[in-house]
Write an enzyme that holds these catalytic residues in place. Structure first.
Site, PDB file in Angstrom:
ATOM      1  N   ASN A  75     -14.530  -8.681 -23.015  1.00 46.82           N
ATOM      2  CA  ASN A  75     -14.768 -10.061 -23.414  1.00 46.82           C
ATOM      3  C   ASN A  75     -16.182 -10.157 -23.991  1.00 46.82           C
ATOM      4  O   ASN A  75     -17.128  -9.622 -23.417  1.00 46.82           O
ATOM      5  CB  ASN A  75     -14.611 -10.981 -22.198  1.00 46.82           C
ATOM      6  CG  ASN A  75     -14.514 -12.437 -22.595  1.00 46.82           C
ATOM      7  OD1 ASN A  75     -15.366 -12.949 -23.306  1.00 46.82           O
ATOM      8  ND2 ASN A  75     -13.467 -13.093 -22.148  1.00 46.82           N
ATOM      9  N   ASN A 152      -4.187 -17.931 -20.587  1.00 46.22           N
ATOM     10  CA  ASN A 152      -4.295 -19.335 -20.948  1.00 46.22           C
ATOM     11  C   ASN A 152      -3.613 -19.480 -22.296  1.00 46.22           C
ATOM     12  O   ASN A 152      -4.074 -18.898 -23.276  1.00 46.22           O
ATOM     13  CB  ASN A 152      -5.756 -19.760 -21.084  1.00 46.22           C
ATOM     14  CG  ASN A 152      -6.585 -19.419 -19.853  1.00 46.22           C
ATOM     15  OD1 ASN A 152      -6.090 -19.434 -18.731  1.00 46.22           O
ATOM     16  ND2 ASN A 152      -7.852 -19.093 -20.052  1.00 46.22           N
ATOM     17  N   SER A 160      -9.619 -20.224 -25.937  1.00 41.34           N
ATOM     18  CA  SER A 160     -10.643 -20.588 -26.906  1.00 41.34           C
ATOM     19  C   SER A 160     -10.308 -20.035 -28.290  1.00 41.34           C
ATOM     20  O   SER A 160     -10.823 -20.499 -29.294  1.00 41.34           O
ATOM     21  CB  SER A 160     -12.014 -20.102 -26.446  1.00 41.34           C
ATOM     22  OG  SER A 160     -11.933 -18.749 -26.063  1.00 41.34           O
ATOM     23  N   HIS A 165      -3.506 -13.949 -26.504  1.00 41.51           N
ATOM     24  CA  HIS A 165      -4.157 -12.906 -25.705  1.00 41.51           C
ATOM     25  C   HIS A 165      -4.096 -13.257 -24.223  1.00 41.51           C
ATOM     26  O   HIS A 165      -3.941 -14.410 -23.857  1.00 41.51           O
ATOM     27  CB  HIS A 165      -5.622 -12.737 -26.133  1.00 41.51           C
ATOM     28  CG  HIS A 165      -6.467 -13.961 -25.924  1.00 41.51           C
ATOM     29  ND1 HIS A 165      -6.422 -15.051 -26.767  1.00 41.51           N
ATOM     30  CD2 HIS A 165      -7.364 -14.283 -24.959  1.00 41.51           C
ATOM     31  CE1 HIS A 165      -7.259 -15.981 -26.333  1.00 41.51           C
ATOM     32  NE2 HIS A 165      -7.847 -15.545 -25.227  1.00 41.51           N
ATOM     33  N   CYS A 195       9.251  -9.835   5.153  1.00 38.60           N
ATOM     34  CA  CYS A 195       8.347 -10.346   4.111  1.00 38.60           C
ATOM     35  C   CYS A 195       8.763 -11.778   3.786  1.00 38.60           C
ATOM     36  O   CYS A 195       9.933 -12.065   3.570  1.00 38.60           O
ATOM     37  CB  CYS A 195       8.454  -9.437   2.888  1.00 38.60           C
ATOM     38  SG  CYS A 195       7.883 -10.175   1.361  1.00 38.60           S
ATOM     39  N   CYS A 198      10.496 -12.063   0.448  1.00 45.11           N
ATOM     40  CA  CYS A 198      11.877 -11.569   0.485  1.00 45.11           C
ATOM     41  C   CYS A 198      12.777 -12.622   1.128  1.00 45.11           C
ATOM     42  O   CYS A 198      13.893 -12.872   0.651  1.00 45.11           O
ATOM     43  CB  CYS A 198      11.970 -10.259   1.275  1.00 45.11           C
ATOM     44  SG  CYS A 198      11.355  -8.823   0.377  1.00 45.11           S
ATOM     45  N   HIS A 239      11.681  -5.424  -2.615  1.00 45.07           N
ATOM     46  CA  HIS A 239      10.327  -5.560  -2.097  1.00 45.07           C
ATOM     47  C   HIS A 239       9.350  -4.540  -2.685  1.00 45.07           C
ATOM     48  O   HIS A 239       9.501  -3.338  -2.491  1.00 45.07           O
ATOM     49  CB  HIS A 239      10.329  -5.440  -0.567  1.00 45.07           C
ATOM     50  CG  HIS A 239       8.954  -5.646  -0.010  1.00 45.07           C
ATOM     51  ND1 HIS A 239       8.436  -6.902   0.208  1.00 45.07           N
ATOM     52  CD2 HIS A 239       7.958  -4.772   0.282  1.00 45.07           C
ATOM     53  CE1 HIS A 239       7.193  -6.782   0.635  1.00 45.07           C
ATOM     54  NE2 HIS A 239       6.881  -5.501   0.687  1.00 45.07           N
ATOM     55  N   HIS A 292       4.257  -9.302  -1.550  1.00 44.11           N
ATOM     56  CA  HIS A 292       5.286  -9.136  -2.584  1.00 44.11           C
ATOM     57  C   HIS A 292       4.694  -9.645  -3.901  1.00 44.11           C
ATOM     58  O   HIS A 292       4.347 -10.823  -4.009  1.00 44.11           O
ATOM     59  CB  HIS A 292       6.477 -10.004  -2.145  1.00 44.11           C
ATOM     60  CG  HIS A 292       7.778  -9.709  -2.791  1.00 44.11           C
ATOM     61  ND1 HIS A 292       8.897  -9.333  -2.064  1.00 44.11           N
ATOM     62  CD2 HIS A 292       8.180  -9.796  -4.074  1.00 44.11           C
ATOM     63  CE1 HIS A 292       9.925  -9.200  -2.881  1.00 44.11           C
ATOM     64  NE2 HIS A 292       9.526  -9.477  -4.115  1.00 44.11           N
ATOM     65  N   PHE A 307      -8.272 -37.039  -6.257  1.00 42.51           N
ATOM     66  CA  PHE A 307      -7.506 -36.815  -5.036  1.00 42.51           C
ATOM     67  C   PHE A 307      -7.231 -35.328  -4.818  1.00 42.51           C
ATOM     68  O   PHE A 307      -7.386 -34.802  -3.716  1.00 42.51           O
ATOM     69  CB  PHE A 307      -6.187 -37.604  -5.081  1.00 42.51           C
ATOM     70  CG  PHE A 307      -5.336 -37.389  -3.871  1.00 42.51           C
ATOM     71  CD1 PHE A 307      -5.731 -37.893  -2.632  1.00 42.51           C
ATOM     72  CD2 PHE A 307      -4.155 -36.662  -3.944  1.00 42.51           C
ATOM     73  CE1 PHE A 307      -4.958 -37.677  -1.499  1.00 42.51           C
ATOM     74  CE2 PHE A 307      -3.380 -36.443  -2.814  1.00 42.51           C
ATOM     75  CZ  PHE A 307      -3.788 -36.960  -1.589  1.00 42.51           C
TER      76      PHE A 307
HETATM   77 ZN    ZN Z   1       9.078  -8.826  -0.063  1.00 38.58          ZN
END
Ligand code: ZN
Ligand code: ZN
Length: 342
Positions: A75, A152, A160, A165, A195, A198, A239, A292, A307
């Site tokens: 960058n 972005n 920008s 990219h 998990c 999962c 997983h 995961h 807020f």
């Molecule tokens: Zn998992």
């Protein structure tokens, strides 16, 4: 009546307005027009960027010249710099360290007008391979604890430059949000020996109300407690804690569902700006049973206001069940899909 919903992984609460659920056309999105002009990311202008760190290029083409498919450079205005030793210190009760890190730009395609959603599947897969290759390379640097990939899309989402990219930041610390996910999923694992992601995938595939699409390897869902309208997560069905463990066949399937998801969002929301991030295990912490990896995609349709800043609560005017249904029902143009494959 609005609903308070709790994210099962990090226990973050969101407020969902179930009554006046906003539909896609309720969000006013001005599509961005490609302005053109001088672009440092376009082929022929390679000398105007910092030298390339990595590129997928045609045989016999030299670095920093045209002939590349994906190109990674530092960058030009980095948030963190790579040179130097990591120095952690305290000032009284305050902790600080010098700004060591990597900040790279992944130029996804030579075509200035392309977006990820218009790329062919092989070209999209190249971008996903580039993420993997950069993570693997930077993981060898002992100063880095986390490599964060993000994108972005569109000015309102923070881009920008209009040439499509993604970015990468290598960090000497594990970012707070990832740390929260790691602790939350570890707590679930200690309790249930399963998990949490999962568990979530299993339940979502059974209920199907929040599933947007799926293929053999992946599922795209609108999460139960989304921060933003039309937020989508893409997760591997099996997983895996690290993105870099994905097989070649897996990358092609990821390109397929990711491209499809972005095309659905483009159609539903008139090419609204969005952010996405890749959450994967910290470097050198491989094959975790409790974590995961996944992508989180967030269209930029609402603003974070007082807020939200003050409470950490997000107010989301579109229930994810509605969002998933709108997205599922979108008829993807078969012609465009074929064009994307060819
Ligand atoms: Zn998992
Ligand atoms: Zn360009």
């Amino acid at each position: 009546m609005p609903e308070l919903r709790k994210d099962p992984i990090i226990s973050r609460w969101v407020i969902i307005s179930t009554e006046r659920g906003k539909r896609p056309h309720d969000f006013v999105v001005e599509p961005e027009v490609v302005k053109g002009g001088f672009c440092p990311f376009c082929p022929g202008n390679e000398h105007t960027t910092p030298p390339e760190i990595m590129a997928y290029r045609d045989p016999w083409t030299a670095p920093n010249t045209p002939g590349w498919k994906v190109r990674v450079v530092s960058n030009k205005f980095p948030a963190l710099v790579t040179e130097g030793e990591l120095d952690r210190r305290g000032e009284g009760m305050y902790d600080l360290m010098n700004g060591i890190g990597a900040h790279e730009v992944i130029i996804e395609n030579p075509d200035h007008r392309a977006t990820l959603s218009t790329l062919s599947l092989p070209a999209f897969a190249d971008v996903l391979y580039a993420y993997r290759d950069r993570i693997l390379d930077l993981s060898r640097d002992p100063r880095f604890r986390y490599i964060l990939i993000f994108k972005n899309q569109g000015r309102a989402a923070g881009a920008s430059l209009e040439h499509s990219h993604s970015q990468l930041i290598g960090l000497p610390i594990v970012p707070e949000l990832v740390q929260e996910e790691l602790s939350g999923s570890l707590a679930h694992y200690r309790l249930k020996e399963r998990c949490v992601f999962c568990d979530m995938i299993r339940q979502e595939l059974q209920d199907r109300t929040r599933v947007v699409s799926e293929n053999d390897f992946f599922v795209a869902i609108c999460p139960f407690a989304p921060r933003s309208p039309f937020e989508i997560w893409i997760l591997p069905k099996n997983h895996y804690s690290s993105y870099t463990d994905l097989s070649d066949a897996g990358f092609l399937k990821l390109a397929e569902i990711f491209s499809e998801t972005l095309r659905r969002l483009d159609i539903a929301l008139n090419r609204a700006p969005y952010n996405f991030i890749l959450h994967t295990a910290p470097v050198r912490e491989t094959q975790l049973d409790y974590y995961h990896w996944h992508f989180e995609i967030m269209p930029k349709l609402t603003l974070m206001a007082g807020f939200e800043w003050g409470s950490g609560f997000f107010i989301n005017p579109t229930p994810p069940e509605d969002a998933a249904r709108y997205l599922r029902e979108i008829q993807l143009d078969a012609g465009a899909a074929t064009a994307a494959v060819s």
